[in-house]
Design a protein around this motif. Structure first.
Motif, PDB file in Angstrom:
ATOM      1  N   GLY A  12       7.754   3.262   4.251  1.00 32.73           N
ATOM      2  CA  GLY A  12       7.767   4.318   3.234  1.00 32.73           C
ATOM      3  C   GLY A  12       8.729   4.006   2.105  1.00 32.73           C
ATOM      4  N   ILE A  13       9.898   3.513   2.456  1.00 32.20           N
ATOM      5  CA  ILE A  13      10.885   3.151   1.432  1.00 32.20           C
ATOM      6  C   ILE A  13      10.364   2.015   0.569  1.00 32.20           C
ATOM      7  CG2 ILE A  13      13.178   2.147   1.093  1.00 32.20           C
ATOM      8  CD1 ILE A  13      14.073   3.787   3.550  1.00 32.20           C
ATOM      9  N   VAL A  14       9.753   1.022   1.215  1.00 36.84           N
ATOM     10  CA  VAL A  14       9.197  -0.113   0.463  1.00 36.84           C
ATOM     11  C   VAL A  14       8.100   0.360  -0.483  1.00 36.84           C
ATOM     12  CG1 VAL A  14       7.828  -2.222   0.700  1.00 36.84           C
ATOM     13  CG2 VAL A  14       9.812  -1.870   2.154  1.00 36.84           C
ATOM     14  N   LEU A  15       7.221   1.249  -0.023  1.00 34.74           N
ATOM     15  CA  LEU A  15       6.155   1.754  -0.882  1.00 34.74           C
ATOM     16  C   LEU A  15       6.703   2.561  -2.058  1.00 34.74           C
ATOM     17  CD1 LEU A  15       3.442   2.764   1.726  1.00 34.74           C
ATOM     18  CD2 LEU A  15       3.358   0.879   0.085  1.00 34.74           C
ATOM     19  N   ILE A  16       7.741   3.339  -1.818  1.00 30.78           N
ATOM     20  CA  ILE A  16       8.358   4.103  -2.910  1.00 30.78           C
ATOM     21  C   ILE A  16       8.947   3.165  -3.947  1.00 30.78           C
ATOM     22  CG2 ILE A  16      10.302   5.620  -3.485  1.00 30.78           C
ATOM     23  CD1 ILE A  16       9.706   7.098  -0.841  1.00 30.78           C
ATOM     24  N   ILE A  57      -1.542  -9.588  -4.420  1.00 31.83           N
ATOM     25  CA  ILE A  57      -1.076  -8.481  -3.586  1.00 31.83           C
ATOM     26  C   ILE A  57      -1.063  -8.891  -2.120  1.00 31.83           C
ATOM     27  CG2 ILE A  57      -1.660  -6.162  -2.771  1.00 31.83           C
ATOM     28  CD1 ILE A  57      -2.595  -5.558  -5.632  1.00 31.83           C
ATOM     29  N   SER A  58      -2.071  -9.634  -1.683  1.00 27.98           N
ATOM     30  CA  SER A  58      -2.131 -10.093  -0.298  1.00 27.98           C
ATOM     31  C   SER A  58      -0.964 -11.007   0.040  1.00 27.98           C
ATOM     32  CB  SER A  58      -3.458 -10.819  -0.057  1.00 27.98           C
ATOM     33  OG  SER A  58      -3.486 -11.365   1.233  1.00 27.98           O
ATOM     34  N   VAL A  59      -0.643 -11.929  -0.852  1.00 27.10           N
ATOM     35  CA  VAL A  59       0.482 -12.842  -0.610  1.00 27.10           C
ATOM     36  C   VAL A  59       1.792 -12.071  -0.551  1.00 27.10           C
ATOM     37  CG1 VAL A  59       1.815 -14.728  -1.636  1.00 27.10           C
ATOM     38  CG2 VAL A  59      -0.664 -14.875  -1.552  1.00 27.10           C
ATOM     39  N   VAL A  60       1.988 -11.144  -1.472  1.00 26.56           N
ATOM     40  CA  VAL A  60       3.227 -10.360  -1.494  1.00 26.56           C
ATOM     41  C   VAL A  60       3.364  -9.527  -0.224  1.00 26.56           C
ATOM     42  CG1 VAL A  60       4.407  -8.456  -2.666  1.00 26.56           C
ATOM     43  CG2 VAL A  60       3.441 -10.322  -4.003  1.00 26.56           C
ATOM     44  N   LEU A  61       2.288  -8.873   0.198  1.00 20.96           N
ATOM     45  CA  LEU A  61       2.341  -8.068   1.419  1.00 20.96           C
ATOM     46  C   LEU A  61       2.545  -8.936   2.660  1.00 20.96           C
ATOM     47  CD1 LEU A  61      -0.402  -5.372   0.746  1.00 20.96           C
ATOM     48  CD2 LEU A  61       2.081  -5.112   0.661  1.00 20.96           C
ATOM     49  N   SER A  62       1.982 -10.143   2.664  1.00 23.85           N
ATOM     50  CA  SER A  62       2.192 -11.056   3.786  1.00 23.85           C
ATOM     51  C   SER A  62       3.653 -11.477   3.886  1.00 23.85           C
ATOM     52  CB  SER A  62       1.306 -12.292   3.638  1.00 23.85           C
ATOM     53  OG  SER A  62      -0.046 -11.949   3.719  1.00 23.85           O
ATOM     54  N   VAL A  63       4.272 -11.754   2.751  1.00 27.98           N
ATOM     55  CA  VAL A  63       5.690 -12.125   2.743  1.00 27.98           C
ATOM     56  C   VAL A  63       6.547 -10.959   3.219  1.00 27.98           C
ATOM     57  CG1 VAL A  63       7.623 -12.725   1.225  1.00 27.98           C
ATOM     58  CG2 VAL A  63       5.439 -13.914   0.996  1.00 27.98           C
ATOM     59  N   ILE A  64       6.226  -9.748   2.767  1.00 28.10           N
ATOM     60  CA  ILE A  64       6.977  -8.571   3.200  1.00 28.10           C
ATOM     61  C   ILE A  64       6.824  -8.364   4.696  1.00 28.10           C
ATOM     62  CG2 ILE A  64       7.070  -6.048   3.043  1.00 28.10           C
ATOM     63  CD1 ILE A  64       6.407  -6.373   0.052  1.00 28.10           C
TER      64      ILE A  64
END
Length: 73
Positions: A12-16, A57-64
């Motif tokens: 939630g914090i990351v999404l905010i 977006i997929s690469v960024v979310l994979s890294v996260i």
């Protein structure tokens, strides 16, 4: 201890943070209109498929997700 509540709070914090960054930096970073995105316009018909945006977006979310897994160990 159950890690799900911690994960949900962290997500939630990351999404905010991502939402706030997108809101303020959206004028400068044209995410959604990157080179390589497919746009077809014929008359009143417009088809838009953001191929490169989806990949970014997929690469960024994979890294996260990778970083989050490292902290969950």
């Amino acid at each position: 201890m159950n890690h799900v509540p911690k994960f949900l709070v962290g997500a939630g914090i990351v999404l905010i943070v991502i939402g706030l960054l997108w809101m303020f930096l959206g004028r400068f970073i044209n995410l959604g209109r990157l080179p390589g995105d497919i746009v077809i316009e014929k008359g009143s018909f417009k088809f838009y498929f953001p191929v490169v945006t989806c990949i970014v977006i997929s690469v960024v979310l994979s890294v996260i997700a990778y970083i989050a897994r490292q902290f969950m160990k």
